[in-house]
Scaffold this active site. Structure first.
Site, short mmCIF file in Angstrom:
data_model
loop_
_atom_site.label_atom_id
_atom_site.label_comp_id
_atom_site.label_asym_id
_atom_site.label_seq_id
_atom_site.Cartn_x
_atom_site.Cartn_y
_atom_site.Cartn_z
N LYS A 116 -9.91 -0.33 -2.02
CA LYS A 116 -10.20 -0.71 -0.65
C LYS A 116 -11.74 -0.28 -0.23
O LYS A 116 -12.11 0.60 -0.40
CB LYS A 116 -9.06 0.09 0.21
N GLU A 151 0.84 -1.18 -0.08
CA GLU A 151 -0.15 0.11 0.16
C GLU A 151 1.01 1.22 -0.22
O GLU A 151 1.91 1.10 0.73
CB GLU A 151 -0.85 0.16 1.37
N CYS A 209 -4.07 -2.94 4.08
CA CYS A 209 -4.00 -2.56 5.47
C CYS A 209 -4.76 -3.21 6.41
O CYS A 209 -5.00 -4.35 7.02
CB CYS A 209 -4.08 -1.21 5.43
#
Length: 540
Positions: free
Chosen positions: A356, A296, A407
């Site tokens: 995401k 990321e 994440c």
């Protein structure tokens, strides 16, 4: 002649104490009881903390629920709420300390306090149900229930620090393959509450009952040990056709929020590490990878809008001769930006993407910005809100079909489950931990990935900008790992598995069932109490 009459005084026998003295004595007893129960709650929080990465003593995890159960047993709900809050603050304040390293104490303490409230609810519910038959079972189910709530509310929840995520090895970890993180948490909590019941039985003089309950507590991890037998082992290559996967950690110029101001340096680091890998492949020092995973934020310069960034990524992909999964910040839709994984093919450039699905509130977007600005101007560090994606994170590259999460998404059960169910043969976690410095956050994230490996029987490739990056086998063992704030490259042959664990088949079923058990126990206490109150009110 002197009188023989006695002149001294004779004390009268003491009578019963007056009302004031009785009240004082009662308050002393109550105060003493509150003090030692509060101390027990603190101990419970400390034991929970020690089980998580940082101290990394996962076998202490059952003792947290055990000590909290002892503290709240037989108490009123409001006393249980206080004790749960104390345990929650003792646990979450240090566990989440990484969240305030570069943004100050207010966001950190607000996050920790909001999570502690759920343990306050747990303490109240556990106290209320502690007089029911089979109370250890209901108390363990209530642990699952409060974590289910915490993982969903508010703002989509924050399921970090769930009990099951403390387990990186040992017998309890096996339960992940049969019911996911909730089943691991339930097994740990049940072991703890049974140990608490054994202690209470022993205090009452019931040695036989205490022994039987202790045996029950020991039976839970014993069952976990047996549960390992049919599960995959530590081999990365067993279980399916293999693909050679490279994980690149380019590192950042320095820890903290300033990495955003040096976006080009971060991109260049990942390009150079990939070109260095290509040179090692050409020299016969490394195998040729089928796919490369960047983390990321490896390109916070939008490669769709910035030709120079696109050229650099293409240069790296062409040099290594394999597609790169790039973590990029992309402009749009509209005034928003998107945290995007891009499959970047050699020769042809960008292809499939994953956006995401769960941006982090207060980290990637600010809900009710004007309201929260009243408390801290730090909200404006997030200049543009991130948009949420609406497609499942499954991508095909280099002959592999990967389940990609970005994440903190690794701790959200449904996001990972959706991607695996879409036919993924391995898991990928792209993350950026540069903003958390030299803290335990990275270890805690690796631990979550280890649990996911066991839950789905899949290997995991975790790529971080600054560490910890790792390759994790299907049994949760770490095959390779980097340090913090250093460049690193791993190349591993990884099987693309298609077997399905019971946890994958059942999905959220175990969590809902256990939560319903806890709710049912709570209703069994609350409904008769409400009826009694109404009866007294009618009689009056």
């Amino acid at each position: 002649m002197p009188s023989a009459t006695p002149t001294g005084t004779v004390e009268r026998p003491a009578g019963p104490p007056g009302p004031a003295a009785a009240r004082a004595s009662r308050w002393r007893r109550v105060g003493g009881q509150v003090a030692w129960r509060t101390l027990l709650a603190v101990v419970a929080g400390v034991l929970l903390l020690l089980a998580f990465p940082g101290a990394s003593l996962p076998l202490l995890a059952p003792l947290g629920p055990a000590v909290l159960a002892l503290a709240v047993h037989g108490q009123r709900a409001r006393s249980g709420a206080w004790l749960g809050l104390v345990a929650g603050l003792t646990f979450f304040v240090p566990l989440l300390s990484w969240s305030g390293i570069f943004v100050g104490a207010l966001p950190w303490l607000a996050l920790a306090g909001s999570q502690a409230v759920f343990l306050a609810l747990l303490g109240a519910a556990t106290a209320a149900t502690s007089r029911l038959p089979l109370w250890p079972l209901w108390a363990a189910a209530l642990w699952v229930g409060q974590e289910a709530l915490r993982g969903r509310f508010p703002f989509g929840g924050f399921p970090w620090g769930r009990l099951g995520l403390s387990q990186t090895e040992g017998p309890f970890l096996a339960f992940a393959a049969y019911g996911g993180v909730p089943m691991v948490g339930f097994a740990l909590a049940l072991t703890g509450t049974l140990l608490a019941a054994a202690v209470l039985a022993l205090r009452r003089g019931g040695r036989r009952a205490a022994a039987l309950t202790a045996v029950g507590a020991l039976a839970v991890p014993a069952l976990g040990g047996l549960a390992w037998l049919p599960l995959p082992g530590s081999s990365l290559t067993a279980g399916g056709p293999t693909r050679t996967v490279a994980v690149v950690q380019g590192d950042v110029p320095q820890p903290g929020l300033a990495f955003n101001e040096r976006r080009r340096a971060v991109l260049d680091n990942h390009v150079q590490q990939t070109i260095g890998l290509a040179e090692a492949v050409a020299a016969g020092e490394q195998p040729q990878p089928d796919l490369v995973v960047w983390p990321e934020n490896s390109s916070d310069i939008d490669p769709y809008r910035n030709d120079d960034a696109a050229r650099e990524i293409s240069r790296a992909a062409d040099a290594i001769g394999a597609p790169i999964l790039v973590g990029a910040v992309v402009s749009g839709p509209g005034e928003f930006v998107s945290n995007t994984a891009i499959v970047w093919e050699p020769g042809s450039g960008p292809g499939d993407t994953y956006v995401k699905r769960h941006p982090v509130p207060f980290g990637e977007y600010i809900p009710a910005r004007d309201f929260f600005r009243l408390f801290s101007d730090k909200v404006d560090l997030v200049r543009r809100d991130f948009a949420a994606g609406d497609e499942v994170g499954v991508l095909e590259l280099g002959g592999a079909r990967v389940a990609d999460v970005i994440c903190f998404e690794v701790v959200y059960d449904g996001l990972v489950l959706d991607a695996v169910r879409a036919g993924a043969g391995m898991l990928v976690v792209q993350t950026n931990n540069a903003t958390f410095g030299y803290s335990a956050e990275s270890e805690q994230q690796v631990a979550a990935a280890q649990v996911r490996a066991v839950e789905f029987g899949r290997s995991v490739a975790l790529a971080s900008t600054s560490g910890i990056s790792a390759v994790i086998a299907p049994d949760g063992s770490v095959a390779a790992a980097s340090g913090l704030f250093e460049p690193a490259v791993f190349v591993e042959e990884i099987a693309q598995r298609d077997s399905r664990t019971l946890a994958e088949r059942l999905g959220a079923g175990p969590e809902w069932l256990l939560s319903a058990l806890g709710a049912g126990a709570l209703l069994a206490v609350a409904v008769p109490a409400l009826r009694r109150r109404r009866t007294r009110g009618g009689a009056a």
